[in-house]
Design a protein around this motif. Sequence first.
Motif, short mmCIF file in Angstrom:
data_model
loop_
_atom_site.label_atom_id
_atom_site.label_comp_id
_atom_site.label_asym_id
_atom_site.label_seq_id
_atom_site.Cartn_x
_atom_site.Cartn_y
_atom_site.Cartn_z
N SER A 53 35.48 50.42 42.48
CA SER A 53 35.12 49.20 43.19
C SER A 53 36.30 48.60 43.95
N TYR A 54 37.43 48.40 43.28
CA TYR A 54 38.52 47.71 43.97
C TYR A 54 39.31 48.61 44.91
N THR A 55 39.15 49.91 44.81
CA THR A 55 39.78 50.76 45.84
C THR A 55 38.97 50.72 47.13
N GLN A 56 37.69 50.42 47.04
CA GLN A 56 36.85 50.29 48.23
C GLN A 56 36.99 48.92 48.88
N ASP A 57 37.29 47.90 48.08
CA ASP A 57 37.43 46.54 48.60
C ASP A 57 38.52 45.83 47.80
N HIS A 58 39.68 45.68 48.41
CA HIS A 58 40.84 45.13 47.70
C HIS A 58 40.67 43.68 47.26
N ARG A 59 39.72 42.99 47.83
CA ARG A 59 39.47 41.62 47.40
C ARG A 59 38.97 41.57 45.96
N LEU A 60 38.45 42.67 45.47
CA LEU A 60 37.93 42.72 44.10
C LEU A 60 39.04 42.75 43.05
N VAL A 61 40.28 42.90 43.48
CA VAL A 61 41.40 42.82 42.54
C VAL A 61 41.42 41.44 41.88
N ALA A 62 41.03 40.41 42.60
CA ALA A 62 40.96 39.07 42.02
C ALA A 62 39.97 39.03 40.86
N ALA A 63 38.83 39.68 41.01
CA ALA A 63 37.84 39.75 39.93
C ALA A 63 38.42 40.51 38.75
N MET A 64 39.19 41.54 39.04
CA MET A 64 39.81 42.34 37.99
C MET A 64 40.79 41.49 37.18
N VAL A 65 41.62 40.75 37.86
CA VAL A 65 42.62 39.91 37.18
C VAL A 65 41.94 38.83 36.34
N LEU A 66 40.96 38.17 36.89
CA LEU A 66 40.24 37.13 36.15
C LEU A 66 39.51 37.72 34.94
N GLY A 67 38.88 38.85 35.13
CA GLY A 67 38.17 39.52 34.03
C GLY A 67 39.10 39.96 32.92
N ALA A 68 40.28 40.44 33.29
CA ALA A 68 41.26 40.86 32.28
C ALA A 68 41.70 39.67 31.43
#
Length: 82
Positions: A53-68
């Motif tokens: 997901s986040y390699t296709q759309d780098h904005r999803l890194v924010a979701a990754m950080v919050l989820g972690a």
Amino acid sequence: MIFPLKFFLVFICVTATDACWTVYIIKIAEKKALAVSMWGSIISLLAAFTVVSYTQDHRLVAAMVLGAFVGTWVAVRLIKKR
């Protein structure tokens, strides 16, 4: 897929992944090989969705950080209550 939905799914997936990591580490300390193997497989499956997901759309890194953050915090809080 619309961005807000994908953001939410990545957030939930990473939250679950970090909660699984917490249980995984506990099971390693308890030396429970079968349980560790199961949790490791679940972590890999969840992480694969996240990475794709986040390699296709780098904005999803924010979701990754919050989820972690949320996943680890919730898991530790629940374990402390035991």
